[in-house]
Design a protein around this motif. Structure first.
Motif, PDB file in Angstrom:
ATOM      1  N   UNK A 105       0.811  -1.223   0.000  1.00 43.50           N
ATOM      2  CA  UNK A 105       0.000   0.000   0.000  1.00 43.50           C
ATOM      3  C   UNK A 105       0.845   1.275   0.000  1.00 43.50           C
ATOM      4  N   UNK A 106       1.961   1.271   0.719  1.00 49.65           N
ATOM      5  CA  UNK A 106       2.854   2.434   0.694  1.00 49.65           C
ATOM      6  C   UNK A 106       3.474   2.615  -0.685  1.00 49.65           C
ATOM      7  N   UNK A 107       3.874   1.517  -1.300  1.00 54.38           N
ATOM      8  CA  UNK A 107       4.482   1.586  -2.627  1.00 54.38           C
ATOM      9  C   UNK A 107       3.491   2.100  -3.666  1.00 54.38           C
ATOM     10  N   UNK A 108       2.226   1.721  -3.539  1.00 58.55           N
ATOM     11  CA  UNK A 108       1.213   2.159  -4.495  1.00 58.55           C
ATOM     12  C   UNK A 108       0.980   3.660  -4.427  1.00 58.55           C
ATOM     13  N   UNK A 133       9.585   1.042  -0.194  1.00 56.84           N
ATOM     14  CA  UNK A 133       8.372   1.481  -0.892  1.00 56.84           C
ATOM     15  C   UNK A 133       8.733   2.123  -2.234  1.00 56.84           C
ATOM     16  N   UNK A 134       9.808   2.920  -2.259  1.00 53.84           N
ATOM     17  CA  UNK A 134      10.253   3.540  -3.500  1.00 53.84           C
ATOM     18  C   UNK A 134      10.689   2.478  -4.515  1.00 53.84           C
ATOM     19  N   UNK A 135      11.353   1.455  -4.027  1.00 47.35           N
ATOM     20  CA  UNK A 135      11.828   0.375  -4.896  1.00 47.35           C
ATOM     21  C   UNK A 135      10.661  -0.354  -5.568  1.00 47.35           C
ATOM     22  N   UNK A 136       9.583  -0.596  -4.806  1.00 46.09           N
ATOM     23  CA  UNK A 136       8.418  -1.308  -5.336  1.00 46.09           C
ATOM     24  C   UNK A 136       7.386  -0.389  -5.984  1.00 46.09           C
ATOM     25  N   UNK A 138       7.179   1.451  -8.714  1.00 50.54           N
ATOM     26  CA  UNK A 138       6.867   1.310 -10.147  1.00 50.54           C
ATOM     27  C   UNK A 138       5.989   0.089 -10.405  1.00 50.54           C
ATOM     28  N   UNK A 139       6.179  -0.955  -9.627  1.00 50.88           N
ATOM     29  CA  UNK A 139       5.391  -2.173  -9.782  1.00 50.88           C
ATOM     30  C   UNK A 139       3.974  -2.016  -9.236  1.00 50.88           C
ATOM     31  N   UNK A 140       3.839  -1.267  -8.167  1.00 50.71           N
ATOM     32  CA  UNK A 140       2.566  -1.189  -7.450  1.00 50.71           C
ATOM     33  C   UNK A 140       1.866   0.152  -7.606  1.00 50.71           C
ATOM     34  N   UNK A 141       2.341   1.016  -8.492  1.00 53.96           N
ATOM     35  CA  UNK A 141       1.835   2.387  -8.488  1.00 53.96           C
ATOM     36  C   UNK A 141       0.338   2.463  -8.747  1.00 53.96           C
ATOM     37  N   UNK A 142      -0.240   3.469  -8.152  1.00 50.69           N
ATOM     38  CA  UNK A 142      -1.674   3.713  -8.239  1.00 50.69           C
ATOM     39  C   UNK A 142      -1.924   4.637  -9.417  1.00 50.69           C
ATOM     40  N   UNK A 143      -2.734   4.210 -10.378  1.00 45.70           N
ATOM     41  CA  UNK A 143      -3.055   5.025 -11.534  1.00 45.70           C
ATOM     42  C   UNK A 143      -4.434   5.632 -11.299  1.00 45.70           C
ATOM     43  N   UNK A 144      -4.453   6.944 -11.219  1.00 47.29           N
ATOM     44  CA  UNK A 144      -5.696   7.653 -10.948  1.00 47.29           C
ATOM     45  C   UNK A 144      -6.439   7.897 -12.259  1.00 47.29           C
TER      46      UNK A 144
END
Length: 198
Positions: A105-108, A133-136, A138-144
């Motif tokens: 959730x932090x990574x997103x 969280x920064x490392x993950x 790109x994988x978990x990012x939240x697209x609004x």
């Protein structure tokens, strides 16, 4: 209670009233007002499951304001608190959030509120969690999803007929708002520098 904006004093009064009436045992996720929910999380020493609400809680504990504002003054204030060792409590809170919800959730939410997250970075535990969280991210990012009205000035894929179809659901809005929308779209597409101003 609605999700409408309430003043800080009103929110404080609502928390006091809820405490006096023994209403603090209710499910906090059902409260629509985000600022009130954050104050109740703080009162009950609970950690929210959503990263955005967790960031609101961090900002509330650090600044006393429950609004989530990405401004330079807020970031400077947090950095000053960190320099003067006023944010020692953050390591426990971050660790508790990660233990309950994981790092995803932090990574997103990391890229969306990057400067605010980085302002809290200082303690070894917090730095380790934020770096992970920064490392993950790109994988978990939240697209609004950006709404149609927010895109009309810069997105060429938005057609006037599509806008008209959306406004047909609201006939009273269409009568006065449609000419304004057409004008803005026509002007911004003929003069691209205007869309940067808007």
């Amino acid at each position: 209670m609605s999700g409408m904006a309430l003043s800080q004093e009103t929110l404080d009064c609502v928390v006091v009233i809820m405490r006096e009436l023994d209403m603090l045992s209710l499910d906090l996720a059902t409260i629509p007002n985000k600022e009130l929910r954050v104050r109740l999380y703080d009162q009950l020493d609970q950690i929210p499951a959503i990263a955005q609400e967790f960031l609101r809680l961090l900002l509330f504990k650090a600044t006393g304001n429950s609004l989530l504002i990405k401004s330079q003054s807020v970031i400077r204030h947090i950095r000053l608190l960190r320099e003067y060792k006023k944010l020692d409590w953050t390591a426990d809170v971050f660790q508790q959030f990660v233990n309950q919800n994981g790092i995803e959730p932090l990574a997103a939410e990391f890229l969306r509120y990057k400067k605010l997250w980085l302002a809290f970075k200082g303690d070894a535990t917090v730095s380790r969690i934020i770096n992970k969280a920064r490392k993950y991210s790109e994988r978990c990012k939240y697209v609004k999803n950006i709404g149609l009205l927010e895109r009309i000035t810069w997105d060429d894929s938005v057609k006037q007929m599509r806008l008209l179809r959306n406004f047909q659901r609201f006939p009273s809005i269409k009568e006065w708002f449609w000419p304004i929308v057409c004008y803005i779209v026509r002007i911004t597409r003929s003069r691209p520098y205007i869309s940067t101003i808007l």
